[in-house]
Design a protein around this motif. Structure first.
Motif, PDB file in Angstrom:
ATOM      1  N   ALA A 176      50.539  37.585  44.429  1.00  0.00           N
ATOM      2  CA  ALA A 176      50.782  36.431  43.386  1.00  0.00           C
ATOM      3  C   ALA A 176      50.346  36.993  42.009  1.00  0.00           C
ATOM      4  O   ALA A 176      49.589  37.874  41.618  1.00  0.00           O
ATOM      5  CB  ALA A 176      49.978  35.416  44.029  1.00  0.00           C
ATOM      6  N   HIS A 177      50.982  36.487  41.174  1.00  0.00           N
ATOM      7  CA  HIS A 177      50.601  36.547  39.732  1.00  0.00           C
ATOM      8  C   HIS A 177      50.856  35.170  38.763  1.00  0.00           C
ATOM      9  O   HIS A 177      50.971  34.388  39.357  1.00  0.00           O
ATOM     10  CB  HIS A 177      51.524  37.470  38.927  1.00  0.00           C
ATOM     11  CG  HIS A 177      51.859  38.857  39.592  1.00  0.00           C
ATOM     12  ND1 HIS A 177      50.911  39.711  39.552  1.00  0.00           N
ATOM     13  CD2 HIS A 177      52.857  39.523  40.274  1.00  0.00           C
ATOM     14  CE1 HIS A 177      51.226  41.098  40.410  1.00  0.00           C
ATOM     15  NE2 HIS A 177      52.559  40.813  40.829  1.00  0.00           N
TER      16      HIS A 177
ATOM     17  N   CYS B  29      48.365  37.954  33.320  1.00  0.00           N
ATOM     18  CA  CYS B  29      48.183  37.478  34.531  1.00  0.00           C
ATOM     19  C   CYS B  29      46.847  37.435  34.890  1.00  0.00           C
ATOM     20  O   CYS B  29      45.701  38.507  34.597  1.00  0.00           O
ATOM     21  CB  CYS B  29      48.951  38.730  35.422  1.00  0.00           C
ATOM     22  SG  CYS B  29      48.287  38.109  37.285  1.00  0.00           S
TER      23      CYS B  29
ATOM     24  N   PHE C 130      45.065  37.311  37.686  1.00  0.00           N
ATOM     25  CA  PHE C 130      44.598  37.917  38.553  1.00  0.00           C
ATOM     26  C   PHE C 130      44.506  39.582  38.335  1.00  0.00           C
ATOM     27  O   PHE C 130      43.798  40.236  38.870  1.00  0.00           O
ATOM     28  CB  PHE C 130      45.400  37.933  39.918  1.00  0.00           C
ATOM     29  CG  PHE C 130      45.561  36.342  40.391  1.00  0.00           C
ATOM     30  CD1 PHE C 130      44.511  35.602  40.272  1.00  0.00           C
ATOM     31  CD2 PHE C 130      46.691  35.828  40.447  1.00  0.00           C
ATOM     32  CE1 PHE C 130      44.802  34.284  40.619  1.00  0.00           C
ATOM     33  CE2 PHE C 130      47.073  34.388  41.010  1.00  0.00           C
ATOM     34  CZ  PHE C 130      45.882  33.792  40.766  1.00  0.00           C
ATOM     35  N   HIS C 131      45.451  39.843  37.518  1.00  0.00           N
ATOM     36  CA  HIS C 131      45.788  41.220  37.037  1.00  0.00           C
ATOM     37  C   HIS C 131      45.805  41.320  35.657  1.00  0.00           C
ATOM     38  O   HIS C 131      46.896  41.638  35.065  1.00  0.00           O
ATOM     39  CB  HIS C 131      46.753  41.924  37.476  1.00  0.00           C
ATOM     40  CG  HIS C 131      47.023  41.680  39.120  1.00  0.00           C
ATOM     41  ND1 HIS C 131      47.890  40.656  39.424  1.00  0.00           N
ATOM     42  CD2 HIS C 131      46.614  42.055  40.272  1.00  0.00           C
ATOM     43  CE1 HIS C 131      47.674  40.698  40.952  1.00  0.00           C
ATOM     44  NE2 HIS C 131      46.758  41.494  41.262  1.00  0.00           N
TER      45      HIS C 131
ATOM     46  N   MET D 283      48.338  43.189  33.010  1.00  0.00           N
ATOM     47  CA  MET D 283      49.671  42.920  33.001  1.00  0.00           C
ATOM     48  C   MET D 283      49.946  41.821  31.822  1.00  0.00           C
ATOM     49  O   MET D 283      49.020  40.720  31.621  1.00  0.00           O
ATOM     50  CB  MET D 283      50.276  42.020  34.323  1.00  0.00           C
ATOM     51  CG  MET D 283      50.182  42.673  35.520  1.00  0.00           C
ATOM     52  SD  MET D 283      50.608  41.681  37.180  1.00  0.00           S
ATOM     53  CE  MET D 283      52.196  41.188  36.619  1.00  0.00           C
TER      54      MET D 283
HETATM   55 CU   LIG Z   1      49.093  39.765  38.420  1.00  0.00          CU
END
Ligand SMILES: [Cu+2]
Lengths: 107, 173
Positions: free
Chosen positions: A59-60, A92, A94-95, A98
């Motif tokens: 998931a992003h 993003c 979560f990351h 990105m």
């Molecule tokens: Cu992500």
């Protein structure tokens, strides 16, 4: 010529003739593959739709700090209509490695 | 700057950053096992955090770790099956698991903010160590192109989690 294309051509002429009608809203695709937004930099205008196509099993999100936050589940396509003009950088949650950018022109 | 840097180094040493066994070049079945183990360790640590922590940012970070590493490990299992590679236990995997169990026992004794800080700091150190191992040992040693590709994506995931963990750790200060 395909009938559909002909229709678009006619519509183009009509819209062109009317002049003052605002430009048609577009849909812009941004692919997500292996934690990369591609293309990372896009130009759009208010009313356009951004369509994120997530090819990852992860998931992003497409998040603008202090503003919008779009969840993009794994293997799903998510659309978002741009409402405000401006140059935005999104990332993003979560990351955070990105990153993407959208130059949004007024309508 | 010098003072701050040496403090950081001291802190990391105290935490006991997981070490990856140096030595003979690992084979693809061993590399697959190490990468899988690295994911399992982070999921186990995250599950402990979900149970123990009352901090919203910590719990949501931990849930992200469970979700991502389980998804990636599922993908990794599908790949090794396709490649007909059987992941093979090895010294590096065993050392990692042992260190992780010790860390978890240590974290289990902490409570509240002290636990949150220690968990976040360990996540930062752990993700850094895994990125280092992937880049310097596992990726160069892997011979199958698809396995190498999965490990390369793994680096990007761990880098993303590292940045995320750093944000969480900074918020707890
Ligand atoms: Cu992500």
């Amino acid at each position: 010529m395909l009938p559909g294309l002909k229709f678009v051509a006619v519509l183009g002429v009509v819209v062109g003739a009317m002049g003052s009608i605002p430009a048609q809203a577009e849909t812009i695709r941004v692919n997500i593959d292996k934690l990369v937004f591609a293309p990372a930099n896009i130009s759009a205008k208010v009313g356009d739709t951004i369509q994120w196509v997530n090819e990852d099993v992860l998931a992003h999100t497409a998040t603008v700090k202090g503003d919008w936050d779009v969840m993009i589940p794994p293997k799903k396509t998510v659309s978002f209509v741009l409402k405000k003009a401006g140059d935005v950088e999104y990332y993003c949650r979560f990351h955070p490695n990105m990153k993407g950018r959208i130059a949004i022109a007024p309508k | 700057m010098f003072v701050r840097l040496s403090t950081a180094v001291a802190v990391i040493c105290l935490l006991g950053t997981p070490s990856f066994a140096q030595g003979a070049k690992p084979t693809d079945p061993q590399i697959a096992h190490i990468a899988y183990t690295a994911g399992v360790i982070d999921v186990t640590a995250a599950k402990q955090a979900i149970k123990k922590s009352k901090n919203k940012a910590v719990v949501s970070f931990a849930k992200d770790m469970v979700r991502d590493h389980e998804a990636v490990n599922k993908q990794a299992l599908a790949l090794v099956k396709k490649l007909k590679v059987t992941p093979e236990d090895n010294d590096t995997s065993r050392t990692l698991t042992k260190q992780a169990a010790a860390k978890q026992a240590e974290l289990a004794k902490l409570k509240g903010a002290a636990y949150d800080k220690a968990y976040a700091a360990n996540e930062v150190a752990y993700h850094k160590a895994v990125i280092g191992a992937l880049e310097t040992q596992l990726i160069p040693a892997s011979s199958n192109a698809e396995l190498k590709g999965l490990l390369e994506t793994g680096v990007k995931i761990f880098q993303g989690h590292l940045e995320h963990a750093e944000h969480v750790a900074a918020e707890l200060k």
